[in-house]
Design a protein around this motif. Sequence first.
Motif, PDB file in Angstrom:
ATOM      1  N   LEU A  22       0.826  -1.206   0.000  1.00  0.00           N
ATOM      2  CA  LEU A  22       0.000   0.000   0.000  1.00  0.00           C
ATOM      3  C   LEU A  22       0.861   1.256   0.000  1.00  0.00           C
ATOM      4  CD1 LEU A  22      -2.690   1.495   0.263  1.00  0.00           C
ATOM      5  CD2 LEU A  22      -2.577   1.103   2.732  1.00  0.00           C
ATOM      6  N   GLU A  23       1.892   1.264   0.818  1.00  0.00           N
ATOM      7  CA  GLU A  23       2.759   2.439   0.893  1.00  0.00           C
ATOM      8  C   GLU A  23       3.557   2.663  -0.393  1.00  0.00           C
ATOM      9  OE1 GLU A  23       4.761   1.462   4.617  1.00  0.00           O
ATOM     10  OE2 GLU A  23       3.744   3.178   5.539  1.00  0.00           O
ATOM     11  N   SER A  24       3.972   1.592  -1.057  1.00  0.00           N
ATOM     12  CA  SER A  24       4.787   1.756  -2.261  1.00  0.00           C
ATOM     13  C   SER A  24       3.944   2.012  -3.513  1.00  0.00           C
ATOM     14  CB  SER A  24       5.712   0.560  -2.463  1.00  0.00           C
ATOM     15  OG  SER A  24       5.025  -0.531  -2.998  1.00  0.00           O
ATOM     16  N   ILE A  25       2.822   1.350  -3.650  1.00  0.00           N
ATOM     17  CA  ILE A  25       1.996   1.471  -4.846  1.00  0.00           C
ATOM     18  C   ILE A  25       0.938   2.570  -4.690  1.00  0.00           C
ATOM     19  CG2 ILE A  25       0.380   0.245  -6.395  1.00  0.00           C
ATOM     20  CD1 ILE A  25       3.315  -0.753  -6.500  1.00  0.00           C
ATOM     21  N   GLY A  26       0.395   2.707  -3.486  1.00  0.00           N
ATOM     22  CA  GLY A  26      -0.606   3.742  -3.247  1.00  0.00           C
ATOM     23  C   GLY A  26      -2.021   3.221  -3.142  1.00  0.00           C
ATOM     24  N   ASN A  27      -2.234   1.941  -3.491  1.00  0.00           N
ATOM     25  CA  ASN A  27      -3.558   1.343  -3.323  1.00  0.00           C
ATOM     26  C   ASN A  27      -3.413  -0.165  -3.167  1.00  0.00           C
ATOM     27  OD1 ASN A  27      -3.468   0.181  -6.017  1.00  0.00           O
ATOM     28  ND2 ASN A  27      -3.921   2.231  -6.758  1.00  0.00           N
ATOM     29  N   ASP A  28      -4.478  -0.780  -2.671  1.00  0.00           N
ATOM     30  CA  ASP A  28      -4.439  -2.230  -2.420  1.00  0.00           C
ATOM     31  C   ASP A  28      -5.868  -2.752  -2.371  1.00  0.00           C
ATOM     32  OD1 ASP A  28      -3.415  -4.752  -1.853  1.00  0.00           O
ATOM     33  OD2 ASP A  28      -3.206  -4.367   0.274  1.00  0.00           O
ATOM     34  N   ILE A  29      -6.054  -3.968  -2.801  1.00  0.00           N
ATOM     35  CA  ILE A  29      -7.335  -4.658  -2.680  1.00  0.00           C
ATOM     36  C   ILE A  29      -7.093  -5.904  -1.841  1.00  0.00           C
ATOM     37  CG2 ILE A  29      -9.180  -5.901  -3.874  1.00  0.00           C
ATOM     38  CD1 ILE A  29      -8.712  -4.123  -6.281  1.00  0.00           C
ATOM     39  N   ALA A  30      -7.927  -6.098  -0.843  1.00  0.00           N
ATOM     40  CA  ALA A  30      -7.817  -7.285   0.006  1.00  0.00           C
ATOM     41  C   ALA A  30      -9.152  -8.022  -0.006  1.00  0.00           C
ATOM     42  CB  ALA A  30      -7.447  -6.884   1.430  1.00  0.00           C
ATOM     43  N   PHE A  31      -9.083  -9.344   0.042  1.00  0.00           N
ATOM     44  CA  PHE A  31     -10.280 -10.184   0.055  1.00  0.00           C
ATOM     45  C   PHE A  31     -10.356 -10.929   1.380  1.00  0.00           C
ATOM     46  CE2 PHE A  31      -9.279  -9.484  -4.349  1.00  0.00           C
ATOM     47  CZ  PHE A  31     -10.514  -9.292  -4.945  1.00  0.00           C
ATOM     48  N   PHE A  32     -11.575 -11.057   1.895  1.00  0.00           N
ATOM     49  CA  PHE A  32     -11.810 -11.702   3.183  1.00  0.00           C
ATOM     50  C   PHE A  32     -12.976 -12.666   3.076  1.00  0.00           C
ATOM     51  CE2 PHE A  32     -10.611  -7.265   3.756  1.00  0.00           C
ATOM     52  CZ  PHE A  32      -9.447  -7.390   4.484  1.00  0.00           C
ATOM     53  N   GLU A  33     -13.017 -13.612   3.996  1.00  0.00           N
ATOM     54  CA  GLU A  33     -14.175 -14.480   4.103  1.00  0.00           C
ATOM     55  C   GLU A  33     -15.360 -13.670   4.607  1.00  0.00           C
ATOM     56  OE1 GLU A  33     -14.389 -17.732   3.284  1.00  0.00           O
ATOM     57  OE2 GLU A  33     -12.298 -17.723   2.653  1.00  0.00           O
ATOM     58  N   HIS A  34     -16.537 -13.964   4.126  1.00  0.00           N
ATOM     59  CA  HIS A  34     -17.757 -13.333   4.610  1.00  0.00           C
ATOM     60  C   HIS A  34     -18.026 -13.832   6.019  1.00  0.00           C
ATOM     61  CE1 HIS A  34     -22.058 -12.418   4.909  1.00  0.00           C
ATOM     62  NE2 HIS A  34     -21.831 -11.497   3.987  1.00  0.00           N
ATOM     63  N   ALA A  35     -18.502 -12.980   6.893  1.00  0.00           N
ATOM     64  CA  ALA A  35     -18.702 -13.327   8.309  1.00  0.00           C
ATOM     65  C   ALA A  35     -19.740 -14.422   8.518  1.00  0.00           C
ATOM     66  CB  ALA A  35     -19.102 -12.088   9.099  1.00  0.00           C
ATOM     67  N   THR A  36     -20.771 -14.478   7.673  1.00  0.00           N
ATOM     68  CA  THR A  36     -21.845 -15.448   7.909  1.00  0.00           C
ATOM     69  C   THR A  36     -22.111 -16.411   6.761  1.00  0.00           C
ATOM     70  OG1 THR A  36     -23.527 -13.882   7.119  1.00  0.00           O
ATOM     71  CG2 THR A  36     -23.039 -13.876   9.495  1.00  0.00           C
ATOM     72  N   VAL A  54     -15.707 -10.924   0.771  1.00  0.00           N
ATOM     73  CA  VAL A  54     -15.818  -9.477   0.936  1.00  0.00           C
ATOM     74  C   VAL A  54     -14.501  -8.878   0.470  1.00  0.00           C
ATOM     75  CG1 VAL A  54     -16.109  -7.628   2.642  1.00  0.00           C
ATOM     76  CG2 VAL A  54     -17.348  -9.784   2.920  1.00  0.00           C
ATOM     77  N   TRP A  55     -14.553  -7.747  -0.210  1.00  0.00           N
ATOM     78  CA  TRP A  55     -13.321  -7.112  -0.635  1.00  0.00           C
ATOM     79  C   TRP A  55     -13.266  -5.697  -0.100  1.00  0.00           C
ATOM     80  CZ3 TRP A  55     -13.510  -2.832  -3.837  1.00  0.00           C
ATOM     81  CH2 TRP A  55     -14.694  -2.626  -4.546  1.00  0.00           C
ATOM     82  N   MET A  56     -12.043  -5.209   0.022  1.00  0.00           N
ATOM     83  CA  MET A  56     -11.814  -3.861   0.518  1.00  0.00           C
ATOM     84  C   MET A  56     -10.742  -3.224  -0.358  1.00  0.00           C
ATOM     85  SD  MET A  56     -10.528  -2.644   4.304  1.00  0.00           S
ATOM     86  CE  MET A  56      -8.869  -3.300   4.189  1.00  0.00           C
ATOM     87  N   TYR A  57     -11.023  -2.018  -0.821  1.00  0.00           N
ATOM     88  CA  TYR A  57     -10.075  -1.244  -1.629  1.00  0.00           C
ATOM     89  C   TYR A  57      -9.549  -0.110  -0.765  1.00  0.00           C
ATOM     90  CZ  TYR A  57      -8.213   1.555  -5.468  1.00  0.00           C
ATOM     91  OH  TYR A  57      -7.394   2.281  -6.297  1.00  0.00           O
ATOM     92  N   VAL A  58      -8.233  -0.031  -0.621  1.00  0.00           N
ATOM     93  CA  VAL A  58      -7.599   0.976   0.224  1.00  0.00           C
ATOM     94  C   VAL A  58      -6.701   1.839  -0.637  1.00  0.00           C
ATOM     95  CG1 VAL A  58      -6.127   1.342   2.230  1.00  0.00           C
ATOM     96  CG2 VAL A  58      -7.544  -0.705   2.119  1.00  0.00           C
ATOM     97  N   THR A  59      -6.777   3.152  -0.441  1.00  0.00           N
ATOM     98  CA  THR A  59      -5.885   4.077  -1.136  1.00  0.00           C
ATOM     99  C   THR A  59      -5.111   4.886  -0.106  1.00  0.00           C
ATOM    100  OG1 THR A  59      -7.534   5.834  -1.276  1.00  0.00           O
ATOM    101  CG2 THR A  59      -7.415   4.314  -3.125  1.00  0.00           C
TER     102      THR A  59
END
Length: 53
Positions: A27-41, A47-52
């Motif tokens: 994230l610090e070097s590229i400036g963005n990141d996408i992470a995938f997670f298991e759904h809680a239920t 579930v995915w999360m996009y971070v900038t």
Amino acid sequence: MTLDEVREFYLSKGFSSYEVKNEIEFLESIGNDIAFFEHATDSNKKVWMYVTK
């Protein structure tokens, strides 16, 4: 979110400290990141999360 909050979120979703370190470095070097997670239920969903910077 701060980097500490992002770090805590990743850890709460089951990422290892090593994985979190790599995600934060990416994230610090590229400036963005996408992470995938298991759904809680629903294990058939993700579930995915996009971070900038």
